[in-house]
Design a protein around this motif. Structure first.
Motif, PDB file in Angstrom:
ATOM      1  N   LYS A  74       0.832  -1.208   0.000  1.00 36.40           N
ATOM      2  CA  LYS A  74       0.000   0.000   0.000  1.00 36.40           C
ATOM      3  C   LYS A  74       0.874   1.268   0.000  1.00 36.40           C
ATOM      4  N   ILE A  75       2.001   1.203   0.684  1.00 35.89           N
ATOM      5  CA  ILE A  75       2.897   2.366   0.721  1.00 35.89           C
ATOM      6  C   ILE A  75       3.445   2.660  -0.668  1.00 35.89           C
ATOM      7  N   VAL A  76       3.916   1.607  -1.348  1.00 33.17           N
ATOM      8  CA  VAL A  76       4.480   1.794  -2.683  1.00 33.17           C
ATOM      9  C   VAL A  76       3.406   2.242  -3.660  1.00 33.17           C
ATOM     10  N   GLN A  77       2.193   1.692  -3.525  1.00 31.25           N
ATOM     11  CA  GLN A  77       1.096   2.092  -4.411  1.00 31.25           C
ATOM     12  C   GLN A  77       0.773   3.580  -4.248  1.00 31.25           C
ATOM     13  N   GLN A  78       0.687   4.044  -3.001  1.00 31.48           N
ATOM     14  CA  GLN A  78       0.423   5.459  -2.754  1.00 31.48           C
ATOM     15  C   GLN A  78       1.560   6.333  -3.271  1.00 31.48           C
ATOM     16  N   ALA A  79       2.787   5.886  -3.081  1.00 31.83           N
ATOM     17  CA  ALA A  79       3.933   6.670  -3.539  1.00 31.83           C
ATOM     18  C   ALA A  79       3.966   6.755  -5.064  1.00 31.83           C
ATOM     19  N   GLN A  80       3.584   5.673  -5.747  1.00 34.35           N
ATOM     20  CA  GLN A  80       3.556   5.707  -7.208  1.00 34.35           C
ATOM     21  C   GLN A  80       2.483   6.652  -7.724  1.00 34.35           C
ATOM     22  N   GLU A  81       1.380   6.774  -6.993  1.00 36.05           N
ATOM     23  CA  GLU A  81       0.316   7.686  -7.414  1.00 36.05           C
ATOM     24  C   GLU A  81       0.671   9.142  -7.105  1.00 36.05           C
ATOM     25  N   ILE A  82       1.230   9.384  -5.929  1.00 31.36           N
ATOM     26  CA  ILE A  82       1.543  10.752  -5.505  1.00 31.36           C
ATOM     27  C   ILE A  82       2.809  11.279  -6.176  1.00 31.36           C
ATOM     28  N   LYS A  83       3.783  10.372  -6.410  1.00 31.18           N
ATOM     29  CA  LYS A  83       5.083  10.723  -6.992  1.00 31.18           C
ATOM     30  C   LYS A  83       5.816  11.789  -6.151  1.00 31.18           C
ATOM     31  N   PRO A  84       6.134  11.478  -4.882  1.00 31.08           N
ATOM     32  CA  PRO A  84       6.859  12.451  -4.061  1.00 31.08           C
ATOM     33  C   PRO A  84       8.325  12.506  -4.458  1.00 31.08           C
ATOM     34  N   GLN A  85       8.970  13.627  -4.167  1.00 33.88           N
ATOM     35  CA  GLN A  85      10.405  13.741  -4.379  1.00 33.88           C
ATOM     36  C   GLN A  85      11.183  13.142  -3.220  1.00 33.88           C
ATOM     37  N   VAL A  86      10.587  13.183  -2.018  1.00 33.49           N
ATOM     38  CA  VAL A  86      11.218  12.613  -0.827  1.00 33.49           C
ATOM     39  C   VAL A  86      10.202  11.742  -0.114  1.00 33.49           C
ATOM     40  N   LEU A  87      10.587  10.498   0.181  1.00 31.35           N
ATOM     41  CA  LEU A  87       9.745   9.552   0.897  1.00 31.35           C
ATOM     42  C   LEU A  87      10.465   9.114   2.164  1.00 31.35           C
ATOM     43  N   VAL A  88       9.785   9.177   3.305  1.00 25.22           N
ATOM     44  CA  VAL A  88      10.363   8.779   4.592  1.00 25.22           C
ATOM     45  C   VAL A  88       9.551   7.632   5.163  1.00 25.22           C
ATOM     46  N   ILE A  89      10.229   6.563   5.581  1.00 24.91           N
ATOM     47  CA  ILE A  89       9.596   5.420   6.223  1.00 24.91           C
ATOM     48  C   ILE A  89      10.030   5.415   7.686  1.00 24.91           C
ATOM     49  N   ASP A  90       9.096   5.602   8.595  1.00 23.86           N
ATOM     50  CA  ASP A  90       9.395   5.679  10.028  1.00 23.86           C
ATOM     51  C   ASP A  90       8.545   4.645  10.773  1.00 23.86           C
ATOM     52  N   SER A  91       9.058   3.464  11.014  1.00 26.02           N
ATOM     53  CA  SER A  91      10.415   3.002  10.764  1.00 26.02           C
ATOM     54  C   SER A  91      10.350   1.753   9.901  1.00 26.02           C
ATOM     55  N   ILE A  92      11.504   1.343   9.388  1.00 31.91           N
ATOM     56  CA  ILE A  92      11.569   0.196   8.495  1.00 31.91           C
ATOM     57  C   ILE A  92      11.217  -1.097   9.232  1.00 31.91           C
ATOM     58  N   GLN A  93      11.402  -1.123  10.547  1.00 34.51           N
ATOM     59  CA  GLN A  93      11.090  -2.339  11.316  1.00 34.51           C
ATOM     60  C   GLN A  93       9.590  -2.578  11.459  1.00 34.51           C
ATOM     61  N   THR A  94       8.758  -1.593  11.132  1.00 31.92           N
ATOM     62  CA  THR A  94       7.308  -1.765  11.247  1.00 31.92           C
ATOM     63  C   THR A  94       6.650  -2.128   9.914  1.00 31.92           C
ATOM     64  N   VAL A  95       7.409  -2.077   8.837  1.00 31.45           N
ATOM     65  CA  VAL A  95       6.850  -2.340   7.500  1.00 31.45           C
ATOM     66  C   VAL A  95       6.915  -3.839   7.216  1.00 31.45           C
ATOM     67  N   TYR A  96       5.902  -4.358   6.523  1.00 33.87           N
ATOM     68  CA  TYR A  96       5.865  -5.785   6.208  1.00 33.87           C
ATOM     69  C   TYR A  96       5.309  -6.001   4.810  1.00 33.87           C
ATOM     70  N   LYS A  97       5.620  -7.181   4.246  1.00 38.31           N
ATOM     71  CA  LYS A  97       5.060  -7.615   2.971  1.00 38.31           C
ATOM     72  C   LYS A  97       4.060  -8.727   3.249  1.00 38.31           C
ATOM     73  N   ALA A  98       2.890  -8.618   2.651  1.00 37.90           N
ATOM     74  CA  ALA A  98       1.818  -9.572   2.934  1.00 37.90           C
ATOM     75  C   ALA A  98       2.134 -10.971   2.421  1.00 37.90           C
ATOM     76  N   ASP A  99       2.971 -11.082   1.365  1.00 39.94           N
ATOM     77  CA  ASP A  99       3.250 -12.395   0.793  1.00 39.94           C
ATOM     78  C   ASP A  99       4.407 -13.104   1.492  1.00 39.94           C
ATOM     79  N   LEU A 100       4.886 -12.542   2.596  1.00 40.51           N
ATOM     80  CA  LEU A 100       5.958 -13.172   3.363  1.00 40.51           C
ATOM     81  C   LEU A 100       5.445 -13.522   4.743  1.00 40.51           C
ATOM     82  N   SER A 101       5.875 -14.669   5.243  1.00 38.39           N
ATOM     83  CA  SER A 101       5.537 -15.011   6.619  1.00 38.39           C
ATOM     84  C   SER A 101       6.523 -14.321   7.559  1.00 38.39           C
TER      85      SER A 101
END
Length: 464
Positions: free
Chosen positions: A164-191
């Protein structure tokens, strides 16, 4: 049938090395790939996935082999953060398509720095997207009010799903993207839970591909472990372009941001910030911050100058020598390598004639900073001898030099740059190696050249 299911379950478990990212089918104490001990952690083996994930990779205008001279570099102009210290650490600003990892202890100011920086950049017309995986929109709003940036037009997204983050970023097309924090992000297709080694590695790889393909500057905020390292496999630091760490005590007002890795600039650069009610403010002249002014000279305090990246910075070395009350004397160092302190104490005994073997010795760098530059050896030796002999040195005296194991004072790099900075801050006397190169003009600064440690102690005794 039950036995077959057990065998199949065993095959779906692997052991991942948190240092190098390689896997082994069984646990061993030492990783067979990188040689690290006790770094293998059990994780579930992911099934092969066909489709976009299997074919992901870097895109861009180059899809075939070309000569290096034909590669265009017009799109490498840096984007300023409007924060002089942050720009210095990044090597002059944010490079397009770069992936930056910021680490540090909890509460030291990572989110504060990023939030104020994005608000400033947004006000300058830069489209910025702040993704919060740890705080709700209301919490981010409350923090922005404390920092006086609540009126910013910065874009905010509270989400932990990478898709969902990447989808929103592709639609908005920001110049700077910040992920706070990387330890909270997950991929649904991974256990596995968010923050696990597999999730961190795969999420970071997808964000790296997104940054390179779109040119979006991506900043990741990472948690640290109890020993101060970025949590997760070491391959996370290998993937990104820039790794910066916050140093300092969160209970003190000053913070240091140090570059550990930078593909777009020099490493070991530092930025000095002051924590205020309006966030982290850059300190333009850090040398004055770490020097105590308008105080009488005291035994055991000597000023030195170290090079942090391209910056010459003055700091105060302090030492306390006291008669021990224990069978074994204590050796305590803060901001100084304890092994280096032990070597200097041995040199003072052997070549300086300073008998401190039966005394407790405490050494520190004032201001809570850490110094690894060997040019501070001479200042530390002088501080110890000064306190032991009870001879105070003027606060306008600076000592710069490395000590060899035979007692000689060795030359240091860029001595002229160090002395120019010292003279600019009002130093009038300098103790330097005899072989060092001096500036042509020092505007009245007295320079004392010394060859070995015995000459240094003799110079100190003359001050008595």
């Amino acid at each position: 049938m039950v036995a077959l299911n057990k065998i199949k379950a065993k095959k779906e478990v692997d052991f991942l090395c948190t240092e190098c990212g390689n896997t082994t089918p069984k646990w061993v104490g030492k990783c067979p790939f990188c040689g690290a001990w006790n770094t293998l952690k059990e994780h579930a083996v992911e099934p092969a996935i066909e489709g976009p994930r299997a074919s992901r990779g870097l895109g861009g205008p180059i899809h075939q082999v070309v000569t290096l001279k034909d590669v265009a570099t017009e799109d490498t102009r840096r984007l300023s953060t409007a924060n002089t210290e942050f720009d210095r650490v990044l090597g002059g600003g944010l490079a397009p398509g770069s992936l930056v990892l910021i680490g540090g202890d909890p509460g030291i100011g990572k989110s504060t720095l990023v939030l104020t920086t994005l608000a400033t950049m947004t006000a300058a017309g830069v489209k910025c997207l702040y993704v919060s995986g740890e705080e709700s929109a209301c919490q981010v709003k409350l923090r922005s009010e404390r920092l006086d940036v609540s009126g910013s037009d910065m874009l905010l997204l509270c989400e932990t799903s990478l898709e969902k983050i990447v989808q929103q970023a592709q639609e908005i097309k920001p110049q700077v993207l910040v992920i706070d924090s990387i330890q909270t992000v997950y991929k649904a297709d991974l256990s596995g839970t968010p923050g696990s080694a597999t999730q961190l590695r795969e999420c970071a790889l997808d964000l790296m591909v997104f940054a390179k393909n779109t040119g979006c500057i991506t900043i990741l905020i990472g948690h640290v472990t109890k020993d101060g390292q970025i949590a997760g496999p070491r391959i996370l630091e290998h993937m990104v372009d820039t790794v910066v760490y916050f140093e300092g005590d969160r209970n003190h007002q000053y913070r240091l941001l140090r570059t550990i890795k930078n593909r777009f600039g020099a490493t070991d650069e530092i930025g000095v910030f002051e924590m205020t009610s309006h966030g982290l403010m850059p300190v333009e002249n850090p040398s004055k911050v770490f020097l105590q002014e308008n105080t009488p000279p005291t035994p055991g305090s000597v000023v030195c100058c170290a090079l942090e990246g391209s910056r010459a910075m003055l700091f105060e070395t302090q030492a306390l020598v006291n008669q021990t009350g224990f069978a074994v004397p204590q050796r305590v160092a803060a901001g100084i390598d304890p092994k280096r302190l032990t070597i200097i104490l041995a040199l003072l005994e052997k070549f300086g004639g300073v008998s401190i073997g039966a005394s407790d010795v405490f050494a520190s760098i004032a201001g809570g900073i850490k110094v690894s530059d060997a040019s501070s050896d001479l200042a530390l030796a002088l501080a110890i001898a000064s306190n032991h002999l009870g001879i105070p040195l003027s606060r306008q005296t600076i000592a710069v030099g490395e000590l060899g194991l035979s007692g000689e004072v060795r030359s240091v790099s860029l001595l002229d740059q160090r002395l120019k900075e010292a003279r600019r801050l009002g130093m009038v006397e300098a103790i330097v190696p005899a072989s060092g190169r001096l500036p042509e003009v020092l505007d009245g600064m007295k320079v004392v050249r010394v060859h070995n440690l015995s000459e240094v102690i003799a110079w100190l005794m003359d001050k008595k």
